[in-house]
Design a protein around this motif. Structure first.
Motif, PDB file in Angstrom:
ATOM      1  N   GLU A 115       0.835  -1.212   0.000  1.00 25.88           N
ATOM      2  CA  GLU A 115       0.000   0.000   0.000  1.00 25.88           C
ATOM      3  C   GLU A 115       0.865   1.256   0.000  1.00 25.88           C
ATOM      4  O   GLU A 115       0.573   2.224  -0.724  1.00 25.88           O
ATOM      5  N   VAL A 116       1.924   1.254   0.813  1.00 26.37           N
ATOM      6  CA  VAL A 116       2.813   2.422   0.858  1.00 26.37           C
ATOM      7  C   VAL A 116       3.447   2.659  -0.511  1.00 26.37           C
ATOM      8  O   VAL A 116       3.486   3.800  -1.010  1.00 26.37           O
ATOM      9  N   ARG A 117       3.930   1.605  -1.136  1.00 30.68           N
ATOM     10  CA  ARG A 117       4.559   1.766  -2.457  1.00 30.68           C
ATOM     11  C   ARG A 117       3.556   2.318  -3.471  1.00 30.68           C
ATOM     12  O   ARG A 117       3.899   3.161  -4.310  1.00 30.68           O
ATOM     13  N   ALA A 118       2.319   1.852  -3.377  1.00 31.14           N
ATOM     14  CA  ALA A 118       1.289   2.341  -4.301  1.00 31.14           C
ATOM     15  C   ALA A 118       0.985   3.817  -4.056  1.00 31.14           C
ATOM     16  O   ALA A 118       0.831   4.603  -5.011  1.00 31.14           O
ATOM     17  N   VAL A 119       0.908   4.208  -2.790  1.00 30.49           N
ATOM     18  CA  VAL A 119       0.639   5.614  -2.475  1.00 30.49           C
ATOM     19  C   VAL A 119       1.783   6.509  -2.959  1.00 30.49           C
ATOM     20  O   VAL A 119       1.556   7.579  -3.536  1.00 30.49           O
ATOM     21  N   LEU A 120       3.017   6.070  -2.730  1.00 28.05           N
ATOM     22  CA  LEU A 120       4.163   6.885  -3.146  1.00 28.05           C
ATOM     23  C   LEU A 120       4.267   6.995  -4.660  1.00 28.05           C
ATOM     24  O   LEU A 120       4.951   7.884  -5.176  1.00 28.05           O
ATOM     25  N   ALA A 121       3.602   6.101  -5.367  1.00 30.24           N
ATOM     26  CA  ALA A 121       3.599   6.158  -6.836  1.00 30.24           C
ATOM     27  C   ALA A 121       2.462   7.018  -7.383  1.00 30.24           C
ATOM     28  O   ALA A 121       2.434   7.301  -8.593  1.00 30.24           O
ATOM     29  N   GLU A 122       1.526   7.444  -6.544  1.00 28.24           N
ATOM     30  CA  GLU A 122       0.432   8.299  -7.004  1.00 28.24           C
ATOM     31  C   GLU A 122       1.011   9.633  -7.482  1.00 28.24           C
ATOM     32  O   GLU A 122       1.927  10.178  -6.859  1.00 28.24           O
ATOM     33  N   ASP A 160       0.222  12.863  -7.453  1.00 28.41           N
ATOM     34  CA  ASP A 160       0.345  14.043  -6.587  1.00 28.41           C
ATOM     35  C   ASP A 160       1.351  13.822  -5.466  1.00 28.41           C
ATOM     36  O   ASP A 160       2.105  14.728  -5.098  1.00 28.41           O
ATOM     37  N   VAL A 161       1.376  12.604  -4.940  1.00 27.45           N
ATOM     38  CA  VAL A 161       2.353  12.298  -3.888  1.00 27.45           C
ATOM     39  C   VAL A 161       3.759  12.293  -4.475  1.00 27.45           C
ATOM     40  O   VAL A 161       4.702  12.820  -3.882  1.00 27.45           O
ATOM     41  N   ARG A 162       3.879  11.694  -5.662  1.00 24.10           N
ATOM     42  CA  ARG A 162       5.172  11.655  -6.344  1.00 24.10           C
ATOM     43  C   ARG A 162       5.711  13.073  -6.588  1.00 24.10           C
ATOM     44  O   ARG A 162       6.887  13.361  -6.378  1.00 24.10           O
ATOM     45  N   ALA A 163       4.827  13.954  -7.017  1.00 27.88           N
ATOM     46  CA  ALA A 163       5.246  15.332  -7.303  1.00 27.88           C
ATOM     47  C   ALA A 163       5.697  16.040  -6.030  1.00 27.88           C
ATOM     48  O   ALA A 163       6.693  16.781  -6.028  1.00 27.88           O
ATOM     49  N   GLU A 164       4.969  15.823  -4.947  1.00 31.91           N
ATOM     50  CA  GLU A 164       5.344  16.470  -3.688  1.00 31.91           C
ATOM     51  C   GLU A 164       6.658  15.901  -3.155  1.00 31.91           C
ATOM     52  O   GLU A 164       7.505  16.637  -2.634  1.00 31.91           O
ATOM     53  N   LEU A 165       6.831  14.603  -3.304  1.00 30.52           N
ATOM     54  CA  LEU A 165       8.082  13.980  -2.868  1.00 30.52           C
ATOM     55  C   LEU A 165       9.258  14.507  -3.690  1.00 30.52           C
ATOM     56  O   LEU A 165      10.341  14.782  -3.147  1.00 30.52           O
ATOM     57  N   ASP A 166       9.057  14.675  -4.987  1.00 25.06           N
ATOM     58  CA  ASP A 166      10.119  15.240  -5.831  1.00 25.06           C
ATOM     59  C   ASP A 166      10.436  16.674  -5.439  1.00 25.06           C
ATOM     60  O   ASP A 166      11.597  17.098  -5.465  1.00 25.06           O
ATOM     61  N   ARG A 167       9.388  17.440  -5.073  1.00 24.82           N
ATOM     62  CA  ARG A 167       9.630  18.820  -4.631  1.00 24.82           C
ATOM     63  C   ARG A 167      10.529  18.845  -3.402  1.00 24.82           C
ATOM     64  O   ARG A 167      11.461  19.657  -3.311  1.00 24.82           O
ATOM     65  N   VAL A 168      10.256  17.942  -2.467  1.00 25.60           N
ATOM     66  CA  VAL A 168      11.081  17.885  -1.251  1.00 25.60           C
ATOM     67  C   VAL A 168      12.510  17.489  -1.600  1.00 25.60           C
ATOM     68  O   VAL A 168      13.481  18.076  -1.126  1.00 25.60           O
ATOM     69  N   ARG A 169      12.654  16.494  -2.462  1.00 21.79           N
ATOM     70  CA  ARG A 169      14.000  16.019  -2.825  1.00 21.79           C
ATOM     71  C   ARG A 169      14.816  17.086  -3.531  1.00 21.79           C
ATOM     72  O   ARG A 169      16.018  17.210  -3.305  1.00 21.79           O
ATOM     73  N   ARG A 170      14.168  17.850  -4.408  1.00 24.31           N
ATOM     74  CA  ARG A 170      14.896  18.828  -5.226  1.00 24.31           C
ATOM     75  C   ARG A 170      14.973  20.196  -4.579  1.00 24.31           C
ATOM     76  O   ARG A 170      15.540  21.128  -5.172  1.00 24.31           O
TER      77      ARG A 170
END
Length: 384
Positions: free
Chosen positions: A15-22, A24-34
Motif C-alpha cells: 500500500e505504501v509503495r502504491a501511495v508513493l507512486a500516485e 500528486d504524492v510523487r510530485a510532492e516527494l520530488d519537490r522535497v527532494r529537489r
C-alpha cells in the motif's frame, strides 16, 4: 522472535509503495527532494500521507490510526523511508511524542492532540536538553511555577532540539519543585509552541537538520498540560526515552547509506579482498541493527519498551550508522576505485557524513547507553 513478515505487513508495504507512486504524492516527494532549502518543508507531504492513514497505523482508530501492531507500523515506516520520505519530523511527532501520549496521556490529552498528529495536520517535538546540562537531564534548570489558575508558567532555555520551527506542540521537561534528589521534582508538560513567551531559533550545525534553541519566558501552559503527576516526571521521562530508543530510525539510516555506498563500488574494486571484507562486515552490522530494532519494537506490542534492550539497540544502531557514513565517504566507499555513485547517492552520502557525528549523541549518548546496560547487568547480579 519470528522476524518473518506477516501477510498484513506485506500488504501495508504494498500500500505504501502504491501511495508513493500516485502522481500528486510523487510530485510532492520530488519537490522535497529537489528543494534547495537546507531543511525542506515536509509538512505538505506528511499531510498527504496522513489523509491516506499512513502516519500512525498502530494508533487506535479513534485517534486516527488503524489499530495495527507496532511491528506493522515499523514496516510502513521502513517502506516510507525506502521510498525517500524524510523521517525526522515523523520520528518526533508520531514515534516519540504521539506514542508517549498514547501510553501516558490522559483521555483529554489524547483526544486533543493525537488525531491532528495522525492526520499530519499538527506536529510535535521534544524539549529536554539545556545549556550546561548536556545528557544529564536530571540536572535541568527550566522551572514550572503554578500560575494560580490551575496551570503553570514555564521559564528556561532548551537547546539541541529538532524541528521546533515546524512543530505546533512540544513535550517539555521542567522542574516544579526541588526534591530530595535531582530526580525528584521533574514534571512533563505539553507546550503550545505558538504561545506568548516562546521564542524559537536555530543553532549553527553542519548537519542538514539544524539544532534549535527554544526560550521559554513565563509561558502559560493551561490546566490540562501536565502529563502524569506533578514532580513524578523522571519515571515518565525514562519511559519516553525508551520509546525514543528503538533504534529503527538509526537502522534505516545505516541501511540507506550502506546501499548508496555499494552503488559506488565497481568491478575493479570487487576484486579487492580487503574492501569486500569491510562490505561484508558492515552489511552484517546493518542487518543485525535492524533485527535489534525490530526486537525492541515487538516488545511494544507486549506492553512497553524494555529500557535495557532499547539502550542496546540505540547504541548499536547509531554506532553502526555512524561507521557506515564515515566508511562510505572516506576510506573505501565513496569515490573508491574507478566507479562512483550517482548524483543522488553522492549527495546522500555527503549529507550522511555531516549528520553522522550527532547520531551517537542524540537520544542519549553512547556512553549513557553503555552505562544503562552495565547498571542493568549489575542489578541483575545483585538480585540473583
Amino acid at each position: 522472535m519470528d522476524f518473518s513478515a506477516t501477510e498484513r505487513e506485506e500488504a501495508l508495504r504494498a500500500e505504501v509503495r502504491a501511495v508513493l507512486a500516485e502522481p500528486d504524492v510523487r510530485a510532492e516527494l520530488d519537490r522535497v527532494r529537489r528543494s534547495s532549502r537546507r531543511e525542506p518543508d515536509v509538512r505538505p507531504l506528511y499531510r498527504m500521507l496522513g489523509r491516506r492513514g499512513l502516519l500512525a497505523v498502530s494508533w487506535p482508530e479513534e485517534f486516527g490510526g488503524r489499530g495495527a501492531a507496532h511491528t506493522e507500523a515499523a514496516a510502513v515506516i521502513e517502506e516510507l523511508v525506502h521510498g525517500g520520505v524524510p523521517d525526522m519530523l515523523h520520528v518526533l511527532s508520531v514515534q516519540i511524542v504521539g506514542l508517549f501520549l498514547l501510553q501516558a496521556g490522559s483521555p483529554e490529552q489524547k483526544a486533543a492532540h493525537l488525531p491532528g498528529l495522525a492526520a499530519g495536520e499538527r506536529f510535535a517535538t521534544v524539549l529536554y536538553t539545556e545549556p550546561q546540562t548536556g545528557s544529564d537531564l536530571a540536572s535541568l534548570r527550566t522551572t514550572a511555577r503554578p500560575d494560580g489558575d490551575g496551570g503553570h508558567l514555564l521559564t528556561g532555555e532548551k537547546i539541541y532540539g529538532l524541528k521546533s520551527g515546524m512543530s505546533d506542540l512540544a513535550l517539555c521537561a521542567a522542574r516544579t519543585r526541588e526534591g530530595s534528589s535531582k530526580y525528584d521534582g521533574i514534571s512533563l508538560f505539553l507546550v503550545d509552541l505558538a504561545a506568548p513567551g516562546v521564542t524559537r531559533g536555530l543553532i549553527d550545525s553542519i548537519a542538514d537538520d539544524a539544532f534549535d534553541r527554544v526560550v521559554l519566558d513565563g509561558v502559560r501552559t493551561g490546566a490540562g498540560a501536565l502529563l502524569g503527576e506533578e514532580g513524578e516526571g523522571w519515571a515518565l521521562l525514562s519511559r519516553c526515552l525508551a520509546i525514543e530508543r528503538t533504534g529503527l530510525d538509526y537502522s534505516l539510516k545505516a541501511a540507506r547509506w550502506y546501499r548508496a555506498a555499494l552503488s559506488g563500488i565497481d568491478d575493479v574494486a570487487r576484486t579487492d579482498g580487503a574492501l569486500l571484507e569491510e562490505v561484508g562486515r558492515l552489511g552484517a552490522a546493518v542487518d543485525s541493527g535492524r533485527l535489534l530494532a525490530w526486537e525492541v519494537i515487538s516488545r511494544l506490542d507486549e506492553g512497553e519498551a524494555d529500557p535495557t534492550a532499547a539502550a542496546v539497540a540505540k547504541y548499536y544502531t547509531s554506532e553502526t550508522a555512524q561507521e557506515v557514513a564515515v566508511w562510505a565517504t572516506t576510506g573505501r566507499g565513496f569515490r573508491y576505485g574507478a566507479g562512483e555513485p550517482g548524483v543522488d547517492e553522492a549527495d546522500l552520502l555527503e549529507a550522511a557524513y555531516r549528520e553522522a557525528p550527532g547520531l551517537t549523541l542524540s537520544a542519549g549518548t553512547s556512553q549513557i547507553m553503555l552505562e544503562l546496560v552495565a547498571s542493568s547487568a549489575f542489578d541483575a547480579v545483585m538480585e540473583s
